[in-house]
Design an enzyme around this catalytic site. Structure first.
Site, short mmCIF file in Angstrom:
data_model
loop_
_atom_site.label_atom_id
_atom_site.label_comp_id
_atom_site.label_asym_id
_atom_site.label_seq_id
_atom_site.Cartn_x
_atom_site.Cartn_y
_atom_site.Cartn_z
N SER A 183 0.82 -1.20 0.00
CA SER A 183 0.00 0.00 0.00
C SER A 183 0.86 1.25 0.00
O SER A 183 1.76 1.41 0.81
CB SER A 183 -0.93 -0.03 1.22
OG SER A 183 -0.84 1.16 1.95
N LYS A 184 0.53 2.11 -0.95
CA LYS A 184 1.27 3.37 -1.09
C LYS A 184 1.11 4.18 0.20
O LYS A 184 2.03 4.84 0.65
CB LYS A 184 0.71 4.12 -2.30
CG LYS A 184 1.21 5.53 -2.48
CD LYS A 184 2.62 5.59 -3.00
CE LYS A 184 3.10 7.02 -3.07
NZ LYS A 184 4.54 7.14 -3.14
N ARG A 185 -0.08 4.07 0.78
CA ARG A 185 -0.34 4.85 1.99
C ARG A 185 0.57 4.43 3.14
O ARG A 185 0.91 5.21 4.00
CB ARG A 185 -1.81 4.75 2.40
CG ARG A 185 -2.54 6.04 2.13
CD ARG A 185 -3.99 5.93 2.48
NE ARG A 185 -4.74 5.29 1.41
CZ ARG A 185 -5.98 4.80 1.55
NH1 ARG A 185 -6.58 4.85 2.71
NH2 ARG A 185 -6.60 4.27 0.54
#
Ligand code: GLU
Length: 486
Positions: A253-255
């Site tokens: 996940s980029k987050r």
């Protein structure tokens, strides 16, 4: 048979998530394997999350990896508009129709009322499902309230009896009891649809035959199917794909700081290598082959070989594959790609194409380059112990003898190139009764001051040139003089 049509439906978030790109690739391959169409649809109904320039990043990514869509916002097509925010009047019309058909109802509840129920559910640890009092309002009364200007949403109506099932190409038969299906909002009070509604209307009206998406949508698909049924529409073929994971427990996940496609490209991974690698995340070809061009993937891709199990993103594997791609490039193309990285580390006048020649076989990711070649500009401070190499059987005395003789011999070279340096240096071991390594290790150490270098003594000497090579050998001699008996 109907022409296969798939769609990639990203939300414009400002970056390309690896998992999303993998879904796009599968969608592209499924369509192209059957000679079908691949569409791009921008899902921007969540206006709160809108990011400036985000749509351009999507176009740019698709162009870089060569997934050319046949229809989309930028090139048009017969089923447009391809941006959801431009389709609002259509959603409204379909929502009203669904209400008439009994698949949805108008709901006038305030957010507070919904919140209240959510809290009550939380208190007794019950999964939240909104029990909507508006379900019991007659359609005539609801229409009257709307005509008076009351705010409303359109909410799905689900009979809580029975069960709904469907067959997924990857996960097989999925069946759920209707009473666990949530009556979600389909159209918000601002006229924007939610994903729960837009995906159905768009997929149907765009003639999508295969809906390919992450398996997080598996559990809500039965409720979407109830809507298809209410309209009397044919269901698409569902292909839910397993998630791309960082490790056993966590989704990539980029987050959470995991690399997006753009991050990987910035680090020096080639778009084609990334695409090739992600094809193998949750899908496997029949044989052992791992390196595929996009054309080859189109030929061999088979939905039946998509796996149910989560796929773990292995950066080491991608790095290995990237190295394979870099080595397979024509030298000139590698050189073009490497140039910006040379500029970070080299400011002296050396023949950079020679640098490419030795580097191409050894680099796995382009951003490794500066660190690999920093010694070309300036000889680093190095420890004298680096002259000792057990396997090469070197000692300080041997190293000093090797360097002194190399210096004398190299001084005689007039036309400085790999062949001439090679000839002179490799004549030394026999004459000095040493092994090759006893000469070449000390020379390479003196020239680079590093334990590991791309290329050996001869290649490095050629790149540095005669004058600089002799100067560095002199530095080495002076260092060794201090520890050797005169
Ligand atoms: N916009 C959705 C997402 O980005 C698309 C899901 C789908 O492909 O239907 O997750």
């Amino acid at each position: 048979m109907k022409k296969v049509r798939t769609r990639f439906a990203p939300s414009p978030t400002g970056y390309m998530h690896i998992g999303n790109l993998r879904t796009a690739l599968f969608e592209y391959l499924i369509a192209k394997h059957e000679g079908g169409d691949f569409l791009l649809r921008i899902e921007d109904t969540d206006q709160g999350r809108k990011v400036e320039g985000a749509v351009d990043i999507i176009y740019e990514t698709m162009r870089e990896v060569g997934l050319q869509h046949d229809e989309g916002p930028d090139i048009g097509g017969d089923y447009g508009p391809y941006i959801q925010s431009e389709r609002l009047p259509m959603y409204k019309e379909y929502a009203d129709q669904l209400v008439e058909l009994g698949g949805a109802h108008y709901c006038f509840c305030s957010e507070e009322e919904v919140e209240q129920q959510r809290k009550e559910c939380e208190l007794i640890n019950k999964p939240f499902q909104y029990d909507d009092p508006c379900k019991h309002i007659s359609l005539a009364e609801a229409k009257e309230r709307i005509a008076k200007g009351e705010r409303y949403v359109v909410r799905q109506t689900i009979s809580h009896e029975g069960a709904t099932y469907f067959d997924d190409e990857v996960y097989g038969r999925i069946e759920v009891d209707n009473d666990i299906l949530d009556e979600s909002v389909l159209l918000k009070s601002d006229g924007y649809p939610t994903y729960n509604f837009a995906n159905i209307i768009d997929d149907h009206t765009m003639g999508i035959t295969h809906v390919v998406r992450g398996n997080e949508y598996l559990s809500s698909t039965p409720k979407y199917n109830l809507i298809y049924q209410a309209y009397g529409w044919e269901l698409p073929t569902y292909v839910h794909v397993p998630p791309v994971m960082k490790d056993e427990q966590h989704k990539l996940s980029k987050r959470n700081g995991d690399a997006s496609f753009q991050d990987l490209v910035k680090k020096g991974y080639l778009p084609q290598a990334i695409l090739n690698y992600i094809a193998l995340l949750g899908w496997a070809p029949e044989g052992e082959q791992e390196i595929f061009t996009l054309e080859e993937l189109i030929r061999v891709f088979d939905i039946k070989r998509i796996s149910k199990s989560p796929a773990i993103f292995d950066l080491n594997k991608l790095t290995w594959m990237n190295g394979m791609y870099l080595r397979a490039l024509p030298l000139e193309q590698f050189h073009e790609l490497a140039l910006p990285y040379y500029r970070e580390a080299i400011h002296t006048d050396v023949d950079l194409i020679q640098v490419s020649r030795i580097l191409q076989q050894r680099v796995e990711v382009l951003n490794q380059i500066p660190e690999m070649i920093d010694f070309i500009d300036t000889l680093p401070e190095y420890d004298i112990e680096m002259y000792i190499h057990k396997k090469m059987k070197t000692t300080y005395d041997i190293a000093l003898t090797a360097l002194k003789n190399a210096q004398t011999a190299l001084q005689t070279v007039e036309d400085w190139n790999e062949a001439t340096v090679h000839e002179v240096l490799l004549a030394l071991p026999a004459r000095l009764e040493m092994k090759n390594g006893q000469v070449l290790w000390p020379v390479r150490t003196a020239l680079s001051g590093k334990q590991f270098t791309p290329g050996g003594a001869i290649e490095i000497a050629h790149i540095l040139g005669k004058e600089e090579s002799l100067r560095r050998i002199q530095v080495g001699i002076e260092k060794l003089n201090k520890v050797c008996e005169p």
